[in-house]
Write an enzyme that holds these catalytic residues in place. Structure first.
Site, mmCIF file in Angstrom:
data_model
loop_
_atom_site.group_PDB
_atom_site.id
_atom_site.type_symbol
_atom_site.label_atom_id
_atom_site.label_comp_id
_atom_site.label_asym_id
_atom_site.label_seq_id
_atom_site.Cartn_x
_atom_site.Cartn_y
_atom_site.Cartn_z
ATOM 1 N N TYR A 110 0.770 -1.016 -0.248
ATOM 2 C CA TYR A 110 -0.036 -0.089 0.103
ATOM 3 C C TYR A 110 0.877 1.194 -0.036
ATOM 4 C CZ TYR A 110 -4.762 2.014 0.807
ATOM 5 O OH TYR A 110 -5.851 2.933 0.623
ATOM 6 N N LYS A 126 -3.661 7.893 3.611
ATOM 7 C CA LYS A 126 -4.768 7.532 4.363
ATOM 8 C C LYS A 126 -4.624 7.798 5.950
ATOM 9 C CE LYS A 126 -7.552 5.816 1.072
ATOM 10 N NZ LYS A 126 -8.838 6.603 0.747
#
Length: 258
Positions: free
Chosen positions: A157, A164
């Site tokens: 990720y 995020k």
């Protein structure tokens, strides 16, 4: 639908691109619950958004919004007024992007320009979108964003995960500052779904396998409705005293260990 939990509410849903997205599920459920919607996207995605809008239960206005374009942000409120939106009761932030160079392994080696794009589009835009909508935000109103649980580090990720985490923090700051104006700010943390966002992550199959093995309630990577329902609930008056919160819609995965 008469008497739905969003009856009479006007809501902006950003980032509707395909029927596989949480944003589309949110838009459909919001209309079923009585909301009047306006959608946004930009560039090549704008025509896709206009096409997908026709698959919603009711006809929906679409405006162009690139959150990296200062003019788009500055004129958003006026352009929404032109579409008949004299106020907004809700805003759904379904916007996130990181260049391929910012994901995968090699996290410490990523150039600032790639990480910066991830932060601008995925985190800063939550605040800038809220600010752009501020002249129209009703009291009370609700802003809802989408995350993939950023309290831990995930494989592949990369800087999207860091962005995020910034998004989740940004929501808390928005909640703190806009609370006195009656604006709530919350985030829905969904499990992995086969959306465009997840497909763009190299090696995302391992997320699916982990969830299938560990989520106490089970998990479907193709069912966006649970996440959409959570967003709609947070847009409604049923969470009047909840702000700065992260609601997990992940089959319970976040709550268990091995």
């Amino acid at each position: 639908m008469s008497g739905g939990i969003l009856e009479g509410k006007k809501v902006l849903v950003t980032g509707v691109l395909t029927e596989a997205s949480i944003a589309f599920a949110t838009a459909r459920l919001a209309q079923e619950q009585g909301a009047t919607l306006v959608l946004s996207n930009f560039g090549r995605a704008l025509s896709l958004c206009q096409r997908i809008a026709k698959r919603l239960p009711q006809e929906t206005a679409v405006v162009e919004l690139d959150v990296t374009n200062t003019e788009h942000l500055a004129t958003l409120a006026d352009r929404l007024r032109e579409q008949g939106f004299d106020r907004l009761d809700g805003v759904v932030h379904s916007i996130g992007f990181a260049p391929q160079e910012a994901m995968g392994e090699g996290f410490p080696e990523v150039a600032w320009e790639h990480a910066a794009t991830a932060f601008q589009v995925s985190a800063w835009s939550y605040a800038s979108l809220t600010q752009a909508c501020r002249p129209l935000l009703a009291n009370p109103s609700s802003v809802v964003g989408l995350t993939f649980d950023a309290s831990v580090a995930w494989p592949v990720y990369g800087w999207m995960g860091a962005a995020k985490a910034a998004l989740e923090s940004t929501s808390r700051y928005v909640a703190r500052e806009l609370g006195p104006d009656g604006v709530r700010s919350n985030i829905v943390a969904a499990g992995p779904l086969r959306s465009m966002a997840m497909k763009s992550i190299p090696g995302s199959k391992q997320f699916e396998e982990a969830w299938e093995g560990r989520a106490p309630l089970g998990w479907s990577v193709t069912d966006t409705e649970p996440a959409g329902k959570a967003v709609v609930a947070l847009l409604s008056d049923w969470f009047p005293a909840t702000t700065g919160e992260i609601v997990h819609v992940d089959g319970g995965f976040h709550a268990v260990g091995v």
